[in-house]
Design a protein around this motif. Structure first.
Motif, short mmCIF file in Angstrom:
data_model
loop_
_atom_site.label_atom_id
_atom_site.label_comp_id
_atom_site.label_asym_id
_atom_site.label_seq_id
_atom_site.Cartn_x
_atom_site.Cartn_y
_atom_site.Cartn_z
N GLU A 1 14.95 -18.27 20.12
CA GLU A 1 13.50 -18.32 19.93
C GLU A 1 13.12 -18.21 18.46
N ASP A 2 13.93 -17.50 17.68
CA ASP A 2 13.67 -17.36 16.25
C ASP A 2 14.25 -18.50 15.43
N TYR A 3 14.94 -19.44 16.10
CA TYR A 3 15.60 -20.56 15.42
C TYR A 3 16.62 -20.09 14.39
N ARG A 4 17.25 -18.95 14.68
CA ARG A 4 18.31 -18.47 13.80
C ARG A 4 19.66 -19.10 14.16
N HIS B 1 11.13 -21.46 9.74
CA HIS B 1 11.79 -20.18 9.47
C HIS B 1 10.87 -19.04 9.92
N ALA B 2 11.32 -18.25 10.88
CA ALA B 2 10.53 -17.14 11.41
C ALA B 2 10.64 -15.94 10.46
N GLU C 1 11.28 -11.49 13.07
CA GLU C 1 12.21 -11.74 14.16
C GLU C 1 11.81 -10.93 15.40
N HIS C 2 12.17 -11.46 16.56
CA HIS C 2 11.92 -10.72 17.80
C HIS C 2 12.73 -9.43 17.84
N SER D 1 16.74 -14.27 22.15
CA SER D 1 15.77 -14.15 21.07
C SER D 1 16.23 -14.86 19.80
N ARG D 2 17.54 -15.01 19.63
CA ARG D 2 18.04 -15.73 18.46
C ARG D 2 17.73 -17.22 18.53
#
Length: 322
Positions: free
Chosen positions: A240-243, A75-76, A79-80, A237-238
């Protein structure tokens, strides 16, 4: 007497030069063509607020297993592209560009429909995205999938079985928002909002630069497509953030792009038209009262009285309306 009757009618009817006649004329020419749009916004905004406050407070919690690798990502915390910067990148920035452009080449009708269309694109995207994100209350198997970082959000109790389906009751995370937001994976709200705002800006610039016309210029094409690139970076970016996973991002991007294109196309002609830089008239001529009829008429014109645009080397560039 005929003369007295006409004299009486002239008293009852407001003349075009009177205040009442001026108000009626302004309403018919300036306000009435946009009445349906403003009424639609007046309906969507309260419904969206009610959905947020009273109905879709918590998502449907689909069962999950601790050994599911698709939801074992970290869990980031940072966030970017946080929500605040998303609103700036995809909302405020395009609005400022459209505002500057509209006043630099000021035309009242064009400025009105450009900014109105931008607002409609963003609000409709927010409404549809939230509706899709919470429709799992009706179609539970279609959406409501966990985010890729669900287990990290959950912080399951020690001794929780790893190979069995469990519910959110096994989670120990005290942060209510972080925990329950783990079931709001579909679709990607960042992606849909980014392509809604920046996508609308791109479509507007594409029409203003007439990029399908001969010798449009490479720099114009690059400038017009740059908002699309920005929206794509926000969507990536979503991941990359594992969202979200790829499916969530693709659906959200297509949703935002479709809405922005539909709203832009409602007011502006096709890019192949010579008049693509100018919006449709506020009052449509008879027989072209809807967007779909205008599109069909343009296609018929291209087929019957169109021409192909070619470069100096003879390469095909597109078809435009005479």
């Amino acid at each position: 007497m005929p003369g007295s009757e006409s004299h009486t009618d002239s008293r009852r009817r407001p003349s075009d030069d009177s205040f009442t006649g001026t108000v009626i004329r302004i309403w018919r020419e300036k306000c009435q063509p946009y009445a349906a749009d403003y009424i639609g916004l007046a309906i969507i905004v309260p419904i969206w607020i009610c959905l947020q406050l009273f109905i879709f407070t918590e998502p449907f919690h689909r069962m999950f297993a601790l050994d599911d690798r698709r939801i074992q990502y970290p869990h980031a915390e940072i966030e970017h592209v946080p929500v605040t910067w998303l609103l700036i990148y995809a909302g405020l920035f395009p609005f400022i560009i459209l505002l500057i452009w509209s006043f630099a080449f000021f035309k009242p009708h064009k400025t009105h429909v450009t900014l109105l269309g931008f607002g409609i694109s963003l609000l409709v995207t927010l409404f549809v995205t939230d509706l899709m994100a919470n429709i799992q209350k009706v179609i539970k198997n279609a959406v409501g999938r966990p985010r890729p970082d669900l287990i990290a959000r959950c912080q399951p109790k020690p001794g929780t079985p790893e190979h069995e389906l469990i519910t959110y009751l096994a989670c120990t995370n005290p942060n209510h928002h972080v925990l329950h937001d783990g079931w709001r994976s579909f679709p990607s709200g960042h992606s849909s909002f980014a392509f809604s705002g920046l996508g609308y800006l791109s479509f507007f610039l594409l029409s203003q630069f007439s990029i399908l016309h001969p010798r449009a210029g490479l720099y114009r094409t690059l400038v017009a497509f740059s908002p699309f690139l920005g929206a794509a970076l926000i969507a990536i970016s979503r991941l990359e953030d594992y969202r979200h996973d790829v499916f969530d991002v693709v659906v959200g991007s297509v949703l935002g792009l479709s809405i922005s294109f539909g709203v832009w196309r409602r007011w502006f002609p096709a890019l192949s038209s010579r008049t693509c830089a100018e919006p449709y008239d506020a009052i449509e001529a008879e027989g072209t009262s809807s967007m779909f009829e205008r599109i069909r008429d343009e296609e018929e014109m291209v087929g019957a009285d169109g021409f192909e645009m070619t470069s100096r080397e003879g390469g095909y560039l597109g078809t435009a309306v005479r």
